[in-house]
Design a protein around this motif. Structure first.
Motif, PDB file in Angstrom:
ATOM      1  N   GLU A  21      20.044 -55.562 -25.788  1.00 40.22           N
ATOM      2  CA  GLU A  21      21.465 -55.875 -25.612  1.00 40.22           C
ATOM      3  C   GLU A  21      22.244 -55.809 -26.925  1.00 40.22           C
ATOM      4  O   GLU A  21      23.259 -55.144 -27.015  1.00 40.22           O
ATOM      5  CB  GLU A  21      21.602 -57.277 -25.001  1.00 40.22           C
ATOM      6  CG  GLU A  21      23.022 -57.691 -24.709  1.00 40.22           C
ATOM      7  CD  GLU A  21      23.578 -57.059 -23.468  1.00 40.22           C
ATOM      8  OE1 GLU A  21      24.795 -57.000 -23.357  1.00 40.22           O
ATOM      9  OE2 GLU A  21      22.788 -56.611 -22.623  1.00 40.22           O
ATOM     10  N   THR A  22      21.764 -56.508 -27.946  1.00 41.71           N
ATOM     11  CA  THR A  22      22.503 -56.565 -29.209  1.00 41.71           C
ATOM     12  C   THR A  22      21.709 -56.051 -30.408  1.00 41.71           C
ATOM     13  O   THR A  22      22.235 -56.018 -31.511  1.00 41.71           O
ATOM     14  CB  THR A  22      22.944 -58.010 -29.518  1.00 41.71           C
ATOM     15  OG1 THR A  22      21.783 -58.829 -29.600  1.00 41.71           O
ATOM     16  CG2 THR A  22      23.900 -58.526 -28.458  1.00 41.71           C
ATOM     17  N   THR A  23      20.462 -55.653 -30.203  1.00 42.86           N
ATOM     18  CA  THR A  23      19.641 -55.214 -31.332  1.00 42.86           C
ATOM     19  C   THR A  23      18.987 -53.867 -31.045  1.00 42.86           C
ATOM     20  O   THR A  23      18.867 -53.442 -29.911  1.00 42.86           O
ATOM     21  CB  THR A  23      18.527 -56.233 -31.653  1.00 42.86           C
ATOM     22  OG1 THR A  23      17.669 -56.366 -30.522  1.00 42.86           O
ATOM     23  CG2 THR A  23      19.106 -57.576 -32.034  1.00 42.86           C
ATOM     24  N   LEU A  24      18.563 -53.235 -32.120  1.00 45.06           N
ATOM     25  CA  LEU A  24      17.811 -51.986 -32.053  1.00 45.06           C
ATOM     26  C   LEU A  24      16.542 -52.135 -32.872  1.00 45.06           C
ATOM     27  O   LEU A  24      16.528 -52.820 -33.894  1.00 45.06           O
ATOM     28  CB  LEU A  24      18.603 -50.831 -32.659  1.00 45.06           C
ATOM     29  CG  LEU A  24      19.892 -50.384 -32.021  1.00 45.06           C
ATOM     30  CD1 LEU A  24      20.559 -49.350 -32.914  1.00 45.06           C
ATOM     31  CD2 LEU A  24      19.654 -49.819 -30.659  1.00 45.06           C
ATOM     32  N   LEU A  25      15.493 -51.481 -32.439  1.00 48.20           N
ATOM     33  CA  LEU A  25      14.279 -51.387 -33.232  1.00 48.20           C
ATOM     34  C   LEU A  25      14.231 -49.950 -33.730  1.00 48.20           C
ATOM     35  O   LEU A  25      14.215 -49.007 -32.932  1.00 48.20           O
ATOM     36  CB  LEU A  25      13.050 -51.701 -32.384  1.00 48.20           C
ATOM     37  CG  LEU A  25      11.728 -51.788 -33.123  1.00 48.20           C
ATOM     38  CD1 LEU A  25      11.741 -52.997 -34.065  1.00 48.20           C
ATOM     39  CD2 LEU A  25      10.576 -51.912 -32.158  1.00 48.20           C
ATOM     40  N   ILE A  26      14.299 -49.775 -35.047  1.00 49.39           N
ATOM     41  CA  ILE A  26      14.277 -48.427 -35.603  1.00 49.39           C
ATOM     42  C   ILE A  26      13.023 -48.242 -36.447  1.00 49.39           C
ATOM     43  O   ILE A  26      12.562 -49.158 -37.110  1.00 49.39           O
ATOM     44  CB  ILE A  26      15.536 -48.111 -36.442  1.00 49.39           C
ATOM     45  CG1 ILE A  26      15.686 -49.048 -37.629  1.00 49.39           C
ATOM     46  CG2 ILE A  26      16.778 -48.146 -35.586  1.00 49.39           C
ATOM     47  CD1 ILE A  26      16.768 -48.632 -38.605  1.00 49.39           C
ATOM     48  N   GLU A  27      12.473 -47.042 -36.378  1.00 49.53           N
ATOM     49  CA  GLU A  27      11.324 -46.684 -37.201  1.00 49.53           C
ATOM     50  C   GLU A  27      11.854 -46.004 -38.453  1.00 49.53           C
ATOM     51  O   GLU A  27      12.606 -45.032 -38.378  1.00 49.53           O
ATOM     52  CB  GLU A  27      10.384 -45.744 -36.456  1.00 49.53           C
ATOM     53  CG  GLU A  27       9.164 -45.390 -37.259  1.00 49.53           C
ATOM     54  CD  GLU A  27       8.182 -44.534 -36.479  1.00 49.53           C
ATOM     55  OE1 GLU A  27       7.169 -44.165 -37.072  1.00 49.53           O
ATOM     56  OE2 GLU A  27       8.436 -44.247 -35.304  1.00 49.53           O
ATOM     57  N   VAL A  28      11.486 -46.550 -39.590  1.00 47.02           N
ATOM     58  CA  VAL A  28      11.981 -46.045 -40.859  1.00 47.02           C
ATOM     59  C   VAL A  28      11.009 -45.038 -41.457  1.00 47.02           C
ATOM     60  O   VAL A  28      11.408 -43.965 -41.893  1.00 47.02           O
ATOM     61  CB  VAL A  28      12.229 -47.211 -41.849  1.00 47.02           C
ATOM     62  CG1 VAL A  28      12.829 -46.695 -43.128  1.00 47.02           C
ATOM     63  CG2 VAL A  28      13.126 -48.251 -41.225  1.00 47.02           C
ATOM     64  N   ASP A  29       9.719 -45.366 -41.466  1.00 43.63           N
ATOM     65  CA  ASP A  29       8.721 -44.490 -42.054  1.00 43.63           C
ATOM     66  C   ASP A  29       7.357 -44.849 -41.501  1.00 43.63           C
ATOM     67  O   ASP A  29       6.951 -46.013 -41.576  1.00 43.63           O
ATOM     68  CB  ASP A  29       8.729 -44.627 -43.579  1.00 43.63           C
ATOM     69  CG  ASP A  29       7.792 -43.668 -44.266  1.00 43.63           C
ATOM     70  OD1 ASP A  29       7.709 -42.510 -43.816  1.00 43.63           O
ATOM     71  OD2 ASP A  29       7.153 -44.073 -45.250  1.00 43.63           O
ATOM     72  N   GLY A  30       6.636 -43.894 -40.974  1.00 40.17           N
ATOM     73  CA  GLY A  30       5.298 -44.156 -40.460  1.00 40.17           C
ATOM     74  C   GLY A  30       5.295 -45.266 -39.440  1.00 40.17           C
ATOM     75  O   GLY A  30       5.902 -45.150 -38.384  1.00 40.17           O
ATOM     76  N   ASN A  31       4.630 -46.364 -39.758  1.00 36.04           N
ATOM     77  CA  ASN A  31       4.563 -47.517 -38.856  1.00 36.04           C
ATOM     78  C   ASN A  31       5.527 -48.621 -39.259  1.00 36.04           C
ATOM     79  O   ASN A  31       5.394 -49.748 -38.814  1.00 36.04           O
ATOM     80  CB  ASN A  31       3.138 -48.085 -38.817  1.00 36.04           C
ATOM     81  CG  ASN A  31       2.189 -47.141 -38.125  1.00 36.04           C
ATOM     82  OD1 ASN A  31       2.599 -46.392 -37.242  1.00 36.04           O
ATOM     83  ND2 ASN A  31       0.933 -47.152 -38.525  1.00 36.04           N
TER      84      ASN A  31
END
Length: 90
Positions: A60-70
């Motif tokens: 709803e209000t957040t995102l999970l983003i992958e920055v590098d590898g794991n």
């Protein structure tokens, strides 16, 4: 007669402020809201802090983003400011 000219002058100043400041800002705000609501898994984004990442999960209000590898970060949805793929095309 002077009272009316003063009121007309104030009215014209408010109109100019609305035309050149408030209306464009509201339009930009609507575009950003539409962009953030249209995010989907796999989109490449840039955060307000300058972090490049790929969207892995949307809530709803957040995102999970992958920055590098794991390495993943949970960020507020309002901190996404640009789509990385649009910038690469330019």
């Amino acid at each position: 007669m002077q009272q009316y000219s003063f009121i007309i002058m104030i009215g014209l100043m408010v109109l100019v402020l609305w035309l050149f400041m408030w209306r464009p800002e509201a339009k930009r705000r609507k575009q950003m809201l539409a962009f953030r609501d249209g995010l989907k898994k796999g989109d490449k984004v840039i955060t307000a802090g300058g972090i490049y990442g790929t969207v892995k999960e949307i809530k709803e209000t957040t995102l999970l983003i992958e920055v590098d590898g794991n390495v993943t970060l949970r960020i507020d949805k309002n901190m996404v400011v640009a789509d990385n793929s649009d910038l690469q095309r330019q």
